[in-house]
Enzyme design. Structure first.
Site, mmCIF file in Angstrom:
data_model
loop_
_atom_site.group_PDB
_atom_site.id
_atom_site.type_symbol
_atom_site.label_atom_id
_atom_site.label_comp_id
_atom_site.label_asym_id
_atom_site.label_seq_id
_atom_site.Cartn_x
_atom_site.Cartn_y
_atom_site.Cartn_z
ATOM 1 N N CYS A 130 0.839 -1.207 0.000
ATOM 2 C CA CYS A 130 0.000 0.000 0.000
ATOM 3 C C CYS A 130 0.874 1.257 0.000
ATOM 4 O O CYS A 130 1.444 1.631 1.024
ATOM 5 C CB CYS A 130 -0.915 -0.011 1.226
ATOM 6 S SG CYS A 130 -1.885 1.494 1.399
ATOM 7 N N CYS A 133 -0.413 4.096 2.314
ATOM 8 C CA CYS A 133 -0.159 3.889 3.747
ATOM 9 C C CYS A 133 1.325 4.069 4.073
ATOM 10 O O CYS A 133 1.666 4.685 5.074
ATOM 11 C CB CYS A 133 -0.553 2.482 4.191
ATOM 12 S SG CYS A 133 -1.992 1.807 3.377
ATOM 13 N N ASP A 134 2.209 3.499 3.263
ATOM 14 C CA ASP A 134 3.615 3.396 3.657
ATOM 15 C C ASP A 134 4.572 4.293 2.870
ATOM 16 O O ASP A 134 5.734 4.439 3.257
ATOM 17 C CB ASP A 134 4.085 1.933 3.520
ATOM 18 C CG ASP A 134 3.258 1.015 4.403
ATOM 19 O OD1 ASP A 134 2.793 1.479 5.459
ATOM 20 O OD2 ASP A 134 3.065 -0.158 4.038
#
Ligand SMILES: Cc1cc2nc3c(=O)[nH]c(=O)nc-3n(C[C@H](O)[C@H](O)[C@H](O)COP(=O)(O)OP(=O)(O)OC[C@H]3O[C@@H](n4cnc5c(N)ncnc54)[C@H](O)[C@@H]3O)c2cc1C
Length: 307
Positions: A130, A133-134
């Site tokens: 992701c 997200c990261d």
């Protein structure tokens, strides 16, 4: 007893719930995590009509608000089983059991893993599925993106806003992604490509230390890439293990007809969890509408034959 139980609150499930509720059905949606599904994982959605540029989370907030406006009930419970009763179905969740006349399965899918050495233990420490997200953990660093489809190329383009350089590694010699994404990626100076290669293993014990890739045509030819992280976009696995009373492919995709009926009367499947040739928000929405419409007709027939 519910008229329609929808399993999964992604694009397909929320659409089915909106259509079902507006048709006067008593609908509940079961969701095991948060409302929104996979599209929460992406920042830029540019192909959902009516919204030339919107983030995945914002779009799904709108879906949720729309569903709630029509009174859709959402229960945060994981469905573990769908059981056939004499005339209807019983939904078994981690918190209880619920009876329903019709079921819409809209449980989507989850990212496929590489299944190479080092991947599992370094998830969240360099291995990610992701970018939204990261991505920020890799600000101004160099990362690899694995895959050649829409998701891989879209997320590589997204990462150019954050990281210094992206190497896309693809097992073939051309991309599968939409032409518009390919054009954007090819002209972006931060993105380079390594063709005909796959990941051999992820390096590092407790700490991510890059990846080693190998030639897809000659696996003895390996090279180490000193990247700070790797983002994997090589496809998805359907979330359908919990249901064994409908026909599925060997890969777990639910088999439906064009009107999304499954092999079990009164059970419909919508979105990424079913066999279909395109997995996008627009197709999930279409599936959700079809599922609710046909489930509604099934419920009406059921009620008139059981009164
Ligand atoms: C990185 C990325 C970028 C993308 N970009 C785009 C894009 O730009 N445009 C586009 O159109 N599409 C895009 N897609 C594809 C799109 O996200 C999917 O096609 C769509 O979101 C699938 O919706 P769905 O409702 O079928 O399933 P999902 O979104 O997967 O939702 C399923 C829901 O069911 C829940 N669930 C699963 N099992 C259970 C259970 N047993 N009990 C209860 N709940 C359960 C899950 O928690 C989840 O919330 C992208 C996908 C990814 C991964």
């Amino acid at each position: 007893m519910y008229d329609i139980v929808v399993i999964g609150a992604g694009a397909a499930g929320l659409t089915a719930a909106i259509y079902g509720e507006r048709a006067g059905m008593n609908v509940v949606v079961f969701e095991k995590m948060g409302v929104g599904g996979q599209i929460l994982l992406t920042q830029d959605v540019e192909n959902y009509p009516g919204f030339p540029a919107i983030s995945g989370p914002e779009l799904m907030e709108r879906f949720e608000a729309h569903a709630k406006k029509f009174g859709v009930e959402i229960r945060y419970e994981e469905v573990g089983e769908v059981k056939r009763q004499d005339t209807h179905y019983r939904i078994v969740t981690d918190e209880g059991e619920y009876d329903t006349i019709a079921v819409v399965i809209a449980t989507g899918s989850q990212p496929k893993k590489l299944h190479v050495d080092g991947e599992q233990k370094l998830i969240g420490r360099g291995v990610s599925y992701c970018a939204v997200c990261d991505g920020p953990f890799f600000k101004d660093r160099e990362v690899a993106v694995i895959g050649g489809g829409d998701a891989a190329i879209k997320e590589a383009i997204y990462l150019t806003q954050i990281v210094k350089k992206i190497i896309v590694i693809h097992r073939r010699d051309k991309l599968r992604a939409e032409k518009i994404l390919q054009d954007q990626a090819f002209k972006n100076p931060k993105i380079s490509f390594i063709w005909n290669h796959v990941v051999d293993h992820v390096d590092g014990e407790d700490k991510f230390e890059g990846i080693t890739i190998k030639d897809a045509n000659d696996p003895t030819k390996k090279q180490k890439l000193d990247v700070a992280g790797v983002f994997v976009y090589i496809g998805h696995i359907p979330n359908t293990k919990f249901i064994d009373i409908v026909k599925k492919t060997s890969g777990g995709l639910i088999i439906t007809d064009d009107c999304v009926h499954t092999s079990a009367k009164g059970i419909f499947a919508a979105g990424d969890c079913r066999v279909t040739c395109l997995r996008q928000i627009a197709t999930c929405v279409g599936d959700g509408a079809l599922a609710a419409f046909n489930a509604g007709e099934y419920v009406e027939r059921f009620k008139s034959s059981h009164t």
